[in-house]
Write an enzyme that holds these catalytic residues in place. Structure first.
Site, PDB file in Angstrom:
ATOM      1  CD  GLU A 135      -1.028  -0.486   3.253  1.00 27.88           C
ATOM      2  OE1 GLU A 135      -1.723  -1.723   3.513  1.00 27.88           O
ATOM      3  OE2 GLU A 135      -1.073   0.506   5.042  1.00 27.88           O
ATOM      4  CE  LYS A 137       7.676   5.271   5.067  1.00 22.88           C
ATOM      5  NZ  LYS A 137       7.676   7.123   5.646  1.00 22.88           N
ATOM      6  CG  ASP A 139       5.731  12.653   3.298  1.00 24.00           C
ATOM      7  OD1 ASP A 139       6.214  12.352   4.265  1.00 24.00           O
ATOM      8  OD2 ASP A 139       6.754  13.188   1.368  1.00 24.00           O
ATOM      9  CE1 TYR A 248       0.271   3.603   9.849  1.00 19.50           C
ATOM     10  CE2 TYR A 248      -0.580   5.250   8.128  1.00 19.50           C
ATOM     11  CZ  TYR A 248       0.412   4.801   8.964  1.00 19.50           C
ATOM     12  OH  TYR A 248       0.531   5.689   9.511  1.00 19.50           O
ATOM     13  CE  LYS A 320       1.337  -1.872   6.651  1.00 16.70           C
ATOM     14  NZ  LYS A 320       0.552  -0.923   7.354  1.00 16.70           N
ATOM     15  CE  LYS A 344      12.012   7.164   2.919  1.00 14.76           C
ATOM     16  NZ  LYS A 344      11.579   8.051   3.434  1.00 14.76           N
ATOM     17  CB  CYS A 438      18.006  49.846  -2.660  1.00 18.87           C
ATOM     18  SG  CYS A 438      17.562  48.790  -3.833  1.00 18.87           S
ATOM     19  CB  CYS A 441      17.942  52.797  -5.797  1.00 19.69           C
ATOM     20  SG  CYS A 441      17.759  52.317  -4.958  1.00 19.69           S
ATOM     21  CB  CYS A 456      14.470  49.669  -2.391  1.00 21.69           C
ATOM     22  SG  CYS A 456      14.609  50.719  -2.868  1.00 21.69           S
ATOM     23  CB  CYS A 461      14.823  51.651  -6.720  1.00 22.41           C
ATOM     24  SG  CYS A 461      15.300  50.243  -7.164  1.00 22.41           S
TER      25      CYS A 461
END
Ligand code: IVH
Length: 700
Positions: A135, A137, A139, A248, A320, A344, A438, A441, A456, A461
């Site tokens: 089944e 996994k 996350d 599960y 399993k 994984k 900044c 500028c 800024c 600018c």
């Protein structure tokens, strides 16, 4: 859970109660039926993902139940569908002991690891071909839930595996976790179940967008969002995040006196089915059984290709041993069971080195630090630079130049730095120093008290000017194809483009002959610029890049005035009366239209041929709907949405994009959602059906 016959019966009962409800004749005596059908529709929606009732009808029935329970408190019951949302704040999350320690899983990464796992299991059990149940996994954040005498009595986080935090009030908010389940039908008295709490990808995206709009850093992945949500102290806030849960594993059960262990619990697949039949969301549909490891390996590989198409994140598969007696024979180490292993998937995390930090200035003047990294592949793309948001974020993650960092790219989420790895430091790492001026500028940077961002504030600018033009021409704004970010930068550097109005006075003869600009691309660019003058007003408003004004607010604003410059005269208070416009947004709009150079720019744009008038408002004829506002939501029984809208307009009605006190009619079709919700809270909005709409315009 519900047979075909029961489903039919409950559907019939639903129709009866919906009718009774609308005539106001549901009474106390109906309460159990009412609860039963609400539970049934929750199951259709949250477990099967296949609703059989309109949200509106569900809500009406729910409210009726709430009312009856309020009027007669003696009728209240802990597992009533109304009893999910707790009132008040949770004080703290006391530590509680799990009935059975929550072990972790051993990991495998390839077929050799799986073959190895199978070989060991076969040696220990002396069985030739072992049956496996495989089944996904999930996350998210692990939880354990305890039911006693059919009622949910406790929910806890994993914690250290032995003790976790009691988060019952928050787990009760998760609609896919039943508040009661008929375990007694199987003779079960106390049951401890393990599962995973998730936030699905689209809710996660929305949540992160909200954070970013607030100027806050987004979360790296849905796992952190789900686990973090479980620890929020306000259950109503938890309810808003729409958590989901898969279960599960049954880790413990006790039988009622005189009852025998149910046959279902002799296999893992049987326990998943039992849970599914009791109304839980177990991986009943995703799980598959294989005799021997070969099929397992193929299923794992096949499932990995499906990973991105799933609405929630999974990081692998769990294999399993199916037979519970065999599981017991295999037993466990102190860390993991020997009867299960995680497979994984390819990592979406990777480590890299933080080489340097650049500071970028955005169109609103926000100075964002961007980490430059040693290029690394994560989840199929090469990442070499990642936003590290703001000074607080850098402090919180303790990032330093030269650090090894863990990065993650979850699904379609922008890559994030999860953490630095301080254990690998050599002492040569350098602090990240935030500039005082900044970087473009050189004017002094400012930070507002409650904000995390340095800005800024020089609107001239060059970095801001360029970013504003890039935003203006972008796809969701004025959509001037052929311009693009690179060209805006190039034209700006060459002095061919100085500001937004400059787009419409661009001297194309100076561009022709430049590399990459043949006659065809110049023609296309000119056409795109000319076409952009026909864009609707809301796009222009969005294109202006006013802080906090996204596409939706831009639409609201466009509807609110006859001419864009009318905003010069609109008070802060009136702005706040507009849909979804709070004090912060109103302040920003007001600020924009109080600025002389912004007004001059808009006047210039108007002279250059961009209409600032709300064209739609003018077209409204003097039909019998004059002055009336309409909004359509849900699927209408016979009319196409666009046709219905056109009919409203032809008859002099005005369309609104959202529900507000300005709305006169909300025309509701099937599966109407949040708009209907909202409209119900505003007394002056008339909620009507398609038939009623047709009557109003004299077509019926
Ligand atoms: S079985 C003793 N099944 O993965 C039984 N775990 O990395 C152990 N997980 O702590 C758990 N999906 O939180 C199992 N289908 C699944 C799972 C699953 C996700 C989580 C679980 C566990 C972690 C181990």
């Amino acid at each position: 859970m519900y047979s075909k016959d029961t489903t039919r019966e409950l559907q019939k009962l639903t129709n009866e109660l919906v009718k009774k409800q609308s005539s106001g004749s549901i009474i106390k005596k109906d309460i159990e039926q009412l609860r039963a059908i609400l539970r049934f529709h929750e199951y259709r929606y949250y477990i099967l993902n296949d609703p059989m009732i309109a949200d509106y009808e569900y809500d009406q029935l729910f409210k009726t139940l709430e009312k009856i329970e309020e009027e007669t408190p003696s009728l209240k019951s802990a597992d009533s569908p109304t009893q999910r949302v707790a009132k008040g704040l949770t004080k703290d999350f006391p530590a509680v002991q799990h009935l059975v320690p929550m072990l972790s899983l051993d990991n495998s990464y390839n077929s050799d690891d799986l073959v190895d796992f199978d070989r060991k299991a076969r040696e220990l059990t002396r069985i030739d071909k072992i049956e496996y149940c495989v089944e996904p996994k999930f996350d998210g954040g692990s939880i354990s839930i305890i039911y006693e005498n059919d009622l949910l009595v406790r929910g806890a986080t994993r914690g250290d595996g032995v003790e976790g935090d009691e988060v019952t009030a928050n787990i009760r908010q998760i609609r896919s976790v039943p508040l009661s389940a008929k375990f007694s039908d199987y003779g079960l008295q106390q049951v401890e179940i393990r599962g995973e709490v998730l936030i699905n990808k689209s809710n996660f995206k929305k949540y992160n967008e909200g954070l970013m709009e607030e100027g806050l850093p987004p979360l790296a992945n849905p796992r952190n969002a789900a686990a973090g949500t479980l620890r929020i102290k306000d259950p109503t806030e938890v309810a808003k995040r729409n958590l989901e849960a898969f279960v599960y594993h049954i880790s413990y059960y006790s039988m009622a006196k005189g009852k025998k262990n149910p046959a279902e619990l002799t296999t893992h697949a049987g326990s998943l089915k039992l849970l599914w039949d009791l109304g839980f969301r177990s991986p009943e549909r995703e799980r598959k059984i294989f005799k021997g490891i070969e099929g397992v390996i193929k299923y794992c590989a096949d499932f990995e290709t499906e990973r991105d198409a799933l609405p929630y994140e999974i990081d692998g598969m769990v294999i399993k041993v199916n037979d519970i007696d065999l599981q017991e024979k295999l037993g466990m180490t102190s860390h993991h069971p020997r009867w299960a292993i995680a497979y994984k998937f390819k990592a979406r995390q990777a480590t890299s080195k933080l080489l340097s930090v650049e500071f970028q200035v955005g169109r609103t003047g926000a100075v964002t630090p961007v980490a430059k990294l040693e290029p690394v592949a994560v989840g199929g793309v090469t990442v070499s630079s990642i936003s590290i948001h703001n000074e607080d974020y850098i402090k919180e993650k303790d990032l330093r130049i030269g650090d090894a960092v863990l990065i993650e790219r979850a699904g379609d989420v922008i890559p994030q730095i999860v953490k630095s790895l301080p254990d690998t430091r050599t002492g040569k790492e350098k602090k990240i120093i935030f500039p005082k001026t900044c970087p473009v500028c050189e004017s002094k940077l400012f930070k507002e008290e409650e904000e995390a961002v340095w800005r800024c504030i020089n609107i001239e600018c060059p970095a801001q000017v360029v970013e504003r033009i890039i935003h203006f021409v972008s796809k969701d704004a004025m959509d001037i194809r052929g311009f693009g970010e690179a060209n805006v930068r190039k034209f700006y550097e060459l002095g061919l483009l100085e500001d937004v109005p400059g787009i419409y006075t661009l001297e194309v003869n100076k561009i022709s002959g430049m590399e990459g600009f043949g006659q065809k691309s110049i023609d296309n660019l000119q056409t795109a610029i000319a076409n952009s003058k026909k864009q609707p007003l809301h796009r222009l408003i969005y294109a202006l890049g006013i802080r906090f004004v996204g596409e939706t607010t831009a639409k609201t604003l466009a509807q609110a005035v006859n001419h864009l410059l009318d905003f010069k005269k609109i008070s802060l208070e009136d702005l706040q009366n507009l849909e979804d416009v709070g004090p912060k947004v109103a302040g920003s709009i007001h600020h924009f239209f109080s600025n002389k150079s912004n007004i001059e720019m808009l006047e210039q744009l108007e002279k250059l041929g961009l209409p600032l008038k709300n064209q739609k408002k003018e077209i409204l004829s003097a039909g019998n709907l004059k002055g009336q506002t309409f909004l359509f939501t849900g699927t209408l029984p016979t009319l196409k949405r666009s046709d219905a809208e056109a009919m409203a307009e032809e008859n002099g009605g005005q369309l609104l994009s959202g529900v507000s006190t300005k709305l006169n009619y909300l025309v509701v079709g099937e599966d109407a959602g949040s708009k209907l919700e909202k409209a119900k809270k505003i007394n002056s909005v008339k909620i009507i059906s398609e038939a009623e709409f047709l009557q109003i315009i004299g077509k019926k």
